[in-house]
Design a protein around this motif. Structure first.
Motif, PDB file in Angstrom:
ATOM      1  N   SER A 141       0.823  -1.212   0.000  1.00 29.13           N
ATOM      2  CA  SER A 141       0.000   0.000   0.000  1.00 29.13           C
ATOM      3  C   SER A 141       0.854   1.258   0.000  1.00 29.13           C
ATOM      4  N   ARG A 142       2.118   1.109   0.290  1.00 22.73           N
ATOM      5  CA  ARG A 142       2.971   2.282   0.476  1.00 22.73           C
ATOM      6  C   ARG A 142       3.728   2.641  -0.805  1.00 22.73           C
ATOM      7  N   SER A 143       4.156   3.905  -0.882  1.00 26.62           N
ATOM      8  CA  SER A 143       4.915   4.316  -2.057  1.00 26.62           C
ATOM      9  C   SER A 143       6.322   3.736  -1.954  1.00 26.62           C
ATOM     10  N   GLY A 144       6.920   3.468  -3.088  1.00 27.03           N
ATOM     11  CA  GLY A 144       8.277   2.939  -3.084  1.00 27.03           C
ATOM     12  C   GLY A 144       8.322   1.437  -2.932  1.00 27.03           C
ATOM     13  N   TYR A 145       7.173   0.765  -2.871  1.00 27.60           N
ATOM     14  CA  TYR A 145       7.174  -0.697  -2.746  1.00 27.60           C
ATOM     15  C   TYR A 145       7.759  -1.310  -4.001  1.00 27.60           C
ATOM     16  N   LYS A 146       8.672  -2.246  -3.816  1.00 29.22           N
ATOM     17  CA  LYS A 146       9.231  -2.960  -4.951  1.00 29.22           C
ATOM     18  C   LYS A 146       9.241  -4.436  -4.615  1.00 29.22           C
ATOM     19  N   HIS A 147       8.685  -5.240  -5.480  1.00 31.50           N
ATOM     20  CA  HIS A 147       8.601  -6.689  -5.263  1.00 31.50           C
ATOM     21  C   HIS A 147       9.979  -7.308  -5.408  1.00 31.50           C
ATOM     22  N   LYS A 148      10.434  -8.034  -4.377  1.00 30.39           N
ATOM     23  CA  LYS A 148      11.730  -8.714  -4.441  1.00 30.39           C
ATOM     24  C   LYS A 148      11.530 -10.088  -5.055  1.00 30.39           C
ATOM     25  N   ILE A 149      12.385 -10.467  -5.980  1.00 24.19           N
ATOM     26  CA  ILE A 149      12.276 -11.772  -6.619  1.00 24.19           C
ATOM     27  C   ILE A 149      12.479 -12.864  -5.578  1.00 24.19           C
TER      28      ILE A 149
END
Length: 156
Positions: free
Chosen positions: A40-48
């Motif tokens: 929900s937050r800004s800057g979220y990046k999915h880690k492989i």
């Protein structure tokens, strides 16, 4: 029909969702992201490989095997193959060029002669490596064996 009354086919164009534009739009507040959490937050990046804190599959499964970087792989050619080649082409000397022309090997392959089958003709054989039995079989018939240099000396 003219340029002033052209329009796309009905149903082919959708209006885009305008999220985060206040409560009146119905898409304000959380802006379709749900409540709380990293997504929900800004800057979220999915880690492989990240599985929400659960032990990921690449760490759950054990490591398996290894690749030997010093391995030398040979193309195996049997005595029976050499005999057929010698009979069909009427050869007394069989080297890499003859094997390439016959389609048994490609240009970059290393060759090892193995003792499967029987040899009846006296031939000179040139290859990178020989099995002991194959070498003996060629020599007992009066033929000769010559080992080519290069990578093959490491293997022996």
């Amino acid at each position: 029909m003219n340029l002033s009354n052209l329009k796309p086919a009905s149903g082919s164009v959708k209006t885009r969702k305008r999220i985060g534009r206040g409560p009146g739009s119905g898409l304000g507040g959380t802006s379709t992201r749900g409540h709380k959490g990293a997504k929900s937050r800004s800057g979220y990046k999915h880690k492989i490989g990240f599985e929400g804190g659960q032990m990921p599959i690449q760490r759950r499964l054990p490591k398996f095997g290894f690749k030997n970087i010093n391995r030398i792989s040979y193309k195996a050619i049997n005595l029976s193959t050499l005999q057929e080649l010698a009979e069909s082409k009427n050869l007394t000397h069989i080297g890499l060029q003859e094997l390439r022309n016959a389609g048994f090997i490609s240009a970059s392959q290393l060759v090892k002669i193995l003792a499967k089958g029987t040899l009846t003709s006296k031939i000179e054989v040139e290859a990178h490596a020989f099995s002991k039995k194959a070498e003996d079989a060629i020599i007992t018939l009066g033929g000769s064996v010559s080992k080519l240099g290069g990578k093959s000396e490491k293997a022996e």
